[in-house]
Design a protein around this motif. Structure first.
Motif, mmCIF file in Angstrom:
data_model
loop_
_atom_site.group_PDB
_atom_site.id
_atom_site.type_symbol
_atom_site.label_atom_id
_atom_site.label_comp_id
_atom_site.label_asym_id
_atom_site.label_seq_id
_atom_site.Cartn_x
_atom_site.Cartn_y
_atom_site.Cartn_z
ATOM 1 N N ASN A 10 0.874 -1.175 0.000
ATOM 2 C CA ASN A 10 0.000 0.000 0.000
ATOM 3 C C ASN A 10 0.910 1.223 0.000
ATOM 4 O O ASN A 10 1.464 1.594 1.040
ATOM 5 C CB ASN A 10 -0.898 -0.022 1.256
ATOM 6 N N ILE A 92 -8.135 -1.620 -2.546
ATOM 7 C CA ILE A 92 -8.205 -1.571 -1.071
ATOM 8 C C ILE A 92 -9.508 -0.864 -0.688
ATOM 9 O O ILE A 92 -9.811 0.218 -1.193
ATOM 10 C CB ILE A 92 -6.999 -0.797 -0.488
ATOM 11 N N HIS A 95 -9.749 0.923 4.418
ATOM 12 C CA HIS A 95 -8.505 1.158 5.166
ATOM 13 C C HIS A 95 -8.798 2.121 6.328
ATOM 14 O O HIS A 95 -9.618 3.032 6.185
ATOM 15 C CB HIS A 95 -7.435 1.741 4.235
ATOM 16 N N SER A 96 -8.120 1.946 7.436
ATOM 17 C CA SER A 96 -8.421 2.783 8.615
ATOM 18 C C SER A 96 -8.166 4.266 8.337
ATOM 19 O O SER A 96 -8.811 5.129 8.939
ATOM 20 C CB SER A 96 -7.608 2.326 9.825
ATOM 21 N N CYS A 126 -10.253 -4.018 4.524
ATOM 22 C CA CYS A 126 -9.482 -3.834 5.755
ATOM 23 C C CYS A 126 -10.396 -3.716 6.972
ATOM 24 O O CYS A 126 -11.476 -3.125 6.903
ATOM 25 C CB CYS A 126 -8.647 -2.558 5.670
ATOM 26 N N CYS A 127 -9.923 -4.264 8.074
ATOM 27 C CA CYS A 127 -10.613 -4.136 9.352
ATOM 28 C C CYS A 127 -9.545 -4.042 10.436
ATOM 29 O O CYS A 127 -8.384 -4.335 10.182
ATOM 30 C CB CYS A 127 -11.527 -5.337 9.591
ATOM 31 N N ALA A 165 -7.894 -7.852 5.079
ATOM 32 C CA ALA A 165 -6.644 -7.459 5.747
ATOM 33 C C ALA A 165 -6.954 -7.079 7.186
ATOM 34 O O ALA A 165 -7.716 -6.135 7.422
ATOM 35 C CB ALA A 165 -5.999 -6.291 5.014
ATOM 36 N N TYR A 166 -6.368 -7.823 8.133
ATOM 37 C CA TYR A 166 -6.493 -7.433 9.540
ATOM 38 C C TYR A 166 -5.382 -6.442 9.846
ATOM 39 O O TYR A 166 -4.198 -6.796 9.797
ATOM 40 C CB TYR A 166 -6.399 -8.652 10.469
ATOM 41 N N GLU A 167 -5.779 -5.210 10.142
ATOM 42 C CA GLU A 167 -4.793 -4.156 10.395
ATOM 43 C C GLU A 167 -5.104 -3.444 11.709
ATOM 44 O O GLU A 167 -5.918 -2.503 11.729
ATOM 45 C CB GLU A 167 -4.818 -3.141 9.242
ATOM 46 N N GLY A 211 -1.652 -6.740 8.438
ATOM 47 C CA GLY A 211 -0.987 -5.493 8.066
ATOM 48 C C GLY A 211 -0.744 -4.636 9.299
ATOM 49 O O GLY A 211 -1.617 -4.545 10.178
ATOM 50 N N LEU A 232 -0.431 -6.921 4.058
ATOM 51 C CA LEU A 232 -0.649 -5.616 3.436
ATOM 52 C C LEU A 232 0.409 -4.711 4.053
ATOM 53 O O LEU A 232 0.450 -4.521 5.272
ATOM 54 C CB LEU A 232 -2.071 -5.107 3.716
#
Ligand code: PEP
Length: 248
Positions: A10, A92, A95-96, A126-127, A165-167, A211, A232
């Motif tokens: 990213n 993506i 994303h946060s 993403c989460c 994607a666990y971020e 990520g 990620l």
């Protein structure tokens, strides 16, 4: 079932088109692992340059944002058909930084996941939890709720193609990585959530990335975990280290 590893960079809001071409050239001979799906998620202005530069390699191009309509009066936005035509195959979503800085909520994120699948783009959804939720111990409930909302109305066949994607937000760009056990715990919980929402075949097929400050030094340990199918990568995707993560 064996899931194919997927390592995505990213790039965020970094690299002009000329700089993007330089980075692809730097990575070209190093990122050659055919056993791994590799994606460069680049700023929209770089897509054409990067799509051209990765031709003939196994690298796919991803985007970082789009809007749910095909065209019209949406100043500043870019559409799924535009991305597709330019050579994008991954997008993506959620994303946060999009959630926190640009106010994207789970209703819009769910619409984006639907639109991506309808347009032939593969979502990387993403989460992840804030530091406060991690400390409160309620992170699993939070992430379960995000996934449930974001996938509302999405078919099992589509979820089988999905990348999640666990971020953890506290690990993004901070240099603080979740331990491999912490990352595995949540990635496993995400897979169980998919099994509850769909079925075990769908849960086995969905690919789950970790990520958050993943780098050349910690990638192998994270990627060795059973439910972690890839990464990620933010900061480390902008340098030669990215190749070491692809080959970890
Ligand atoms: C990201 O923003 O998706 C990310 C994981 O960033 P970093 O690797 O820099 O923590």
């Amino acid at each position: 079932m064996s899931r194919r590893r997927i390592i995505a960079g990213n790039w965020k809001m970094n690299k002009t088109p000329a700089e993007a071409a330089e980075l692809v050239a730097l990575l070209k001979d190093k990122v050659v692992n055919d056993a791994v799906d590799v994606v460069y998620c680049v700023p929209s202005i770089d897509i054409t340059t990067v799509a051209e530069a990765v031709k003939g390699t196994n690298v796919k191009v991803g985007a970082q944002n789009f809007y749910i309509e095909d065209k019209g009066a949406f100043t500043g936005e870019i559409s799924a058909p535009m991305l597709k035509e330019a050579g994008v195959s991954y997008i993506i979503i959620g994303h946060s930084e999009r959630r926190d800085i640009f106010g994207e909520n789970d209703i819009l994120i769910n619409q984006k996941v639907k639109k991506a699948f309808a347009s032939g783009l593969n979502p990387i959804l993403c989460c992840g939890e804030s530091l406060a939720l991690r400390k409160a111990g309620t992170y699993c409930e939070w992430i379960k709720r995000q996934i449930t909302w974001d996938l509302s109305g999405i078919s099992a066949d589509d979820v089988k193609k999905l990348v999640i994607a666990y971020e953890p937000i506290w690990a993004i760009g901070t240099g603080e990585t979740a331990t491999a056990d912490q990352a595995q715990e949540v990635c496993h919980m995400i897979r169980e959530t998919i099994a509850e929402l769909y079925d075990s075949a769908t849960a086995e097929a969905v690919r789950i990335q970790y990520g958050g400050s993943m780098n050349a030094a910690n990638a192998a340990e994270l990627l060795a975990k059973e439910d972690i199918d890839g990464g990620l990568i933010g900061g480390a995707s902008l340098k030669a280290d990215f190749a070491q993560i692809v080959n970890a």
